[in-house]
Design a protein around this motif. Structure first.
Motif, PDB file in Angstrom:
ATOM      1  N   PHE A 156       0.820  -1.202   0.000  1.00 26.02           N
ATOM      2  CA  PHE A 156       0.000   0.000   0.000  1.00 26.02           C
ATOM      3  C   PHE A 156       0.861   1.262   0.000  1.00 26.02           C
ATOM      4  O   PHE A 156       1.835   1.387   0.735  1.00 26.02           O
ATOM      5  N   LEU A 157       0.449   2.211  -0.819  1.00 26.15           N
ATOM      6  CA  LEU A 157       1.198   3.442  -0.985  1.00 26.15           C
ATOM      7  C   LEU A 157       0.950   4.417   0.158  1.00 26.15           C
ATOM      8  O   LEU A 157      -0.116   4.424   0.770  1.00 26.15           O
ATOM      9  N   ASP A 158       1.940   5.256   0.411  1.00 25.04           N
ATOM     10  CA  ASP A 158       1.746   6.343   1.363  1.00 25.04           C
ATOM     11  C   ASP A 158       0.695   7.302   0.815  1.00 25.04           C
ATOM     12  O   ASP A 158       0.683   7.616  -0.378  1.00 25.04           O
ATOM     13  N   LYS A 159      -0.183   7.760   1.676  1.00 25.68           N
ATOM     14  CA  LYS A 159      -1.316   8.566   1.217  1.00 25.68           C
ATOM     15  C   LYS A 159      -0.891   9.874   0.553  1.00 25.68           C
ATOM     16  O   LYS A 159      -1.656  10.453  -0.226  1.00 25.68           O
ATOM     17  N   ASP A 160       0.319  10.351   0.850  1.00 23.86           N
ATOM     18  CA  ASP A 160       0.789  11.606   0.272  1.00 23.86           C
ATOM     19  C   ASP A 160       1.731  11.406  -0.916  1.00 23.86           C
ATOM     20  O   ASP A 160       2.269  12.373  -1.456  1.00 23.86           O
ATOM     21  N   SER A 161       1.930  10.149  -1.314  1.00 21.74           N
ATOM     22  CA  SER A 161       2.845   9.882  -2.426  1.00 21.74           C
ATOM     23  C   SER A 161       2.230  10.312  -3.753  1.00 21.74           C
ATOM     24  O   SER A 161       1.015  10.422  -3.900  1.00 21.74           O
ATOM     25  N   VAL A 162       3.105  10.544  -4.744  1.00 27.30           N
ATOM     26  CA  VAL A 162       2.640  10.943  -6.078  1.00 27.30           C
ATOM     27  C   VAL A 162       1.756   9.852  -6.674  1.00 27.30           C
ATOM     28  O   VAL A 162       0.700  10.132  -7.255  1.00 27.30           O
ATOM     29  N   ASP A 163       2.171   8.591  -6.517  1.00 26.02           N
ATOM     30  CA  ASP A 163       1.411   7.480  -7.085  1.00 26.02           C
ATOM     31  C   ASP A 163       0.011   7.409  -6.486  1.00 26.02           C
ATOM     32  O   ASP A 163      -0.975   7.183  -7.192  1.00 26.02           O
ATOM     33  N   GLN A 164      -0.098   7.593  -5.170  1.00 23.19           N
ATOM     34  CA  GLN A 164      -1.408   7.519  -4.539  1.00 23.19           C
ATOM     35  C   GLN A 164      -2.301   8.666  -4.992  1.00 23.19           C
ATOM     36  O   GLN A 164      -3.513   8.493  -5.150  1.00 23.19           O
ATOM     37  N   LYS A 165      -1.721   9.821  -5.227  1.00 25.37           N
ATOM     38  CA  LYS A 165      -2.509  10.950  -5.719  1.00 25.37           C
ATOM     39  C   LYS A 165      -3.074  10.652  -7.111  1.00 25.37           C
ATOM     40  O   LYS A 165      -4.191  11.053  -7.436  1.00 25.37           O
ATOM     41  N   VAL A 166      -2.285   9.935  -7.929  1.00 26.03           N
ATOM     42  CA  VAL A 166      -2.780   9.531  -9.251  1.00 26.03           C
ATOM     43  C   VAL A 166      -3.959   8.568  -9.093  1.00 26.03           C
ATOM     44  O   VAL A 166      -4.995   8.708  -9.762  1.00 26.03           O
ATOM     45  N   LEU A 167      -3.810   7.602  -8.199  1.00 31.08           N
ATOM     46  CA  LEU A 167      -4.882   6.627  -7.980  1.00 31.08           C
ATOM     47  C   LEU A 167      -6.134   7.308  -7.438  1.00 31.08           C
ATOM     48  O   LEU A 167      -7.258   6.917  -7.775  1.00 31.08           O
ATOM     49  N   ASN A 168      -5.951   8.323  -6.609  1.00 26.28           N
ATOM     50  CA  ASN A 168      -7.109   9.047  -6.091  1.00 26.28           C
ATOM     51  C   ASN A 168      -7.869   9.751  -7.214  1.00 26.28           C
ATOM     52  O   ASN A 168      -9.106   9.830  -7.187  1.00 26.28           O
ATOM     53  N   LYS A 169      -7.134  10.249  -8.214  1.00 24.75           N
ATOM     54  CA  LYS A 169      -7.800  10.879  -9.360  1.00 24.75           C
ATOM     55  C   LYS A 169      -8.604   9.852 -10.158  1.00 24.75           C
ATOM     56  O   LYS A 169      -9.720  10.127 -10.603  1.00 24.75           O
ATOM     57  N   VAL A 170      -8.015   8.656 -10.317  1.00 22.91           N
ATOM     58  CA  VAL A 170      -8.724   7.580 -11.024  1.00 22.91           C
ATOM     59  C   VAL A 170      -9.972   7.180 -10.243  1.00 22.91           C
ATOM     60  O   VAL A 170     -11.061   7.021 -10.808  1.00 22.91           O
ATOM     61  N   LYS A 171      -9.824   7.021  -8.943  1.00 25.19           N
ATOM     62  CA  LYS A 171     -10.955   6.643  -8.092  1.00 25.19           C
ATOM     63  C   LYS A 171     -12.071   7.679  -8.175  1.00 25.19           C
ATOM     64  O   LYS A 171     -13.257   7.336  -8.347  1.00 25.19           O
ATOM     65  N   THR A 172     -11.716   8.954  -8.083  1.00 27.80           N
ATOM     66  CA  THR A 172     -12.724  10.018  -8.160  1.00 27.80           C
ATOM     67  C   THR A 172     -13.457   9.985  -9.493  1.00 27.80           C
ATOM     68  O   THR A 172     -14.684  10.150  -9.556  1.00 27.80           O
ATOM     69  N   HIS A 173     -12.712   9.740 -10.577  1.00 31.91           N
ATOM     70  CA  HIS A 173     -13.325   9.664 -11.906  1.00 31.91           C
ATOM     71  C   HIS A 173     -14.291   8.485 -12.006  1.00 31.91           C
ATOM     72  O   HIS A 173     -15.397   8.622 -12.554  1.00 31.91           O
ATOM     73  N   LEU A 174     -13.899   7.322 -11.471  1.00 32.49           N
ATOM     74  CA  LEU A 174     -14.760   6.133 -11.535  1.00 32.49           C
ATOM     75  C   LEU A 174     -16.016   6.327 -10.686  1.00 32.49           C
ATOM     76  O   LEU A 174     -17.099   5.846 -11.047  1.00 32.49           O
ATOM     77  N   ILE A 175     -15.881   7.015  -9.564  1.00 33.19           N
ATOM     78  CA  ILE A 175     -17.060   7.320  -8.748  1.00 33.19           C
ATOM     79  C   ILE A 175     -18.000   8.246  -9.517  1.00 33.19           C
ATOM     80  O   ILE A 175     -19.224   8.048  -9.520  1.00 33.19           O
ATOM     81  N   LYS A 176     -17.436   9.248 -10.201  1.00 31.13           N
ATOM     82  CA  LYS A 176     -18.242  10.177 -10.995  1.00 31.13           C
ATOM     83  C   LYS A 176     -18.987   9.450 -12.106  1.00 31.13           C
ATOM     84  O   LYS A 176     -20.137   9.777 -12.423  1.00 31.13           O
ATOM     85  N   GLU A 177     -18.335   8.438 -12.701  1.00 31.13           N
ATOM     86  CA  GLU A 177     -18.970   7.654 -13.769  1.00 31.13           C
ATOM     87  C   GLU A 177     -19.892   6.561 -13.220  1.00 31.13           C
ATOM     88  O   GLU A 177     -20.437   5.771 -13.977  1.00 31.13           O
TER      89      GLU A 177
END
Length: 430
Positions: A156-177
């Protein structure tokens, strides 16, 4: 005349009763098969075999591309789900494979992702043996064991890492869809999905490269260690000794269950995430095997299949890559010959030593039926050495699998075993 009529009536009654019994029997079999196609029986347990209560199980269907059902484990870790796709398009196919992914969560903590397969048969194209084979696969009870290997494979990635921020954007997009929600907490995304997100400005090209399937991409390098195409799939190791030959034939109703690999976006190591099952699809006769090895020889028998990757994104923010079998292409392949020290035991001593013994005299043969209608771990694995992944294989045979031993002219033959799984061979000149 009256006696003849009475006899005719008695015969008619008997025939009617027999037909009625058969109809009831077939109806019961059909009803049982339908239940097995629809029923999912789960047990979630820890490494010590203790059931885990209050685990939420979400059933994701690859045929429907969404979570289709859910359940919660009881006080001893058991849960049942009933589900079958409404419309299954067989076309001219004998089987349709229903691949599923079970997502286990407790109190918002991810415990496991577990792959499995149901087999839906086309009654117009399938033989009774094929239907029985599918029923045996569908009757499996699934034990989901949670362990630290799953957590380590996710890294599991650190919540403040660059990779986790990318995944959060993907998650937000999938929730929107509306592809992801608390009630639909896992979905499968493809490289095409990530490309679409890039085009929509959700992620950048660099971020897409981070997320997309790495093994699938590297397959273009035609490196067999990385490629997902035409992988060797072991289906058994077989033994023979001098003075005998062996013929092995698998039928289209025989199957293999192959483990699935899983790793998190941040991890370089794979764990195991359930399995997928596929039929061999073709009748496969291997070349006749004889040996000059002393006291006996053995070879690994394999066929070929294609694998694929898929990515899961969860409501709780993690992303994992899976690798599993896509299709069995068929064909025959033999490994290098090894020497078997257990073969070639004293022919005369086998009646009283070394387990069960079966004799075929000069001119005869032995068709070993104990290999039929069995699920056996073949011991060898599908290897992706370039990425450090090995997937275990279980062979599932039907009622017509043929393992035929013959003594060569001028020899008597005995096959024997100690463990009921591996059969060894010994011959003696007449």
């Amino acid at each position: 005349m009256k006696n003849a009529l009475r006899m005719y009536a008695s015969i008619l009654l008997v025939v009617t009763l027999i037909i009625g019994t058969c109809v009831m029997s077939f109806a019961e079999v059909d009803e049982k098969a339908m239940q097995q196609e629809s029923n999912f029986d789960f047990t979630v347990e820890d490494l010590n075999g203790r059931g885990i209560s209050d685990v939420e199980l979400y059933l994701y269907s690859f045929l429907d591309n969404t979570v289709v059902a859910s359940s919660v484990t009881d006080s001893i870790g058991n849960a049942k789900i009933t589900y079958k796709p409404n419309a299954i398009e067989f076309n001219d196919e004998m089987y349709v494979y229903g691949d599923y992914l079970v997502y286990a969560v407790k109190n918002g903590n991810e415990l496991q992702e577990y792959n499995l397969t149901k087999v839906y048969t086309n009654p117009q194209n399938c033989t009774k043996e094929m239907i029985n084979s599918a029923d045996n696969i569908n009757a499996e009870k699934y034990v989901i064991q949670t362990n630290d290997k799953f957590t380590k494979s996710r890294d599991f990635l650190d919540k403040d890492s660059v990779d986790q921020k990318v995944l959060n954007k993907v998650k937000t997009h999938l929730i929107k869809e509306k592809r992801l929600s608390k009630g639909n907490p896992i979905c499968v995304v493809t490289n095409e999905d990530f490309t679409k997100m890039e085009c929509q400005g959700v992620i950048t090209q660099k971020e897409r490269t981070l997320l997309e399937h790495k093994v699938e991409k590297s397959s273009t390098l035609a490196n067999a260690d990385y490629s997902l195409r035409n992988k060797l799939i072991p289906i058994g190791t077989f033994h023979v000794s001098k003075g005998a030959t062996l013929d092995v034939t698998f039928q289209s109703s025989d199957s293999v269950k192959i483990e699935c690999g899983i790793k998190g976006t941040a991890s370089s190591n794979y764990g195991i995430s359930g399995s997928r099952t596929r039929a061999l699809a073709t009748s496969t006769k291997f070349p006749t095997y004889s040996t000059q090895k002393s006291p006996g020889g053995n070879k690994r028998y394999s066929t070929y299949g294609d694998f694929e990757e898929w990515t899961t994104v969860t409501y709780y923010g993690s992303t994992s890559n899976h690798i599993g079998v896509k299709v069995i292409n068929g064909g025959t392949a033999l490994g290098s010959e090894g020497t078997c020290s257990s073969c070639g035991k004293s022919y005369d001593s086998l009646l009283t030593n070394h387990g069960t013994c079966i004799t075929a005299l000069n001119g005869g043969s032995v068709s070993q039926t104990t290999f039929r209608e069995k699920s056996v771990n073949v011991g060898s694995k599908v290897s992706f050495s370039g990425i450090g992944l090995e997937l275990g294989v279980t062979r599932i045979t039907g009622s017509n699998t043929t393992i035929l031993y013959k003594p060569k002219t001028g020899y008597n033959l005995r096959i024997y075993n100690n463990d009921t799984a591996t059969w060894h061979c010994s011959t003696k000149a007449v």
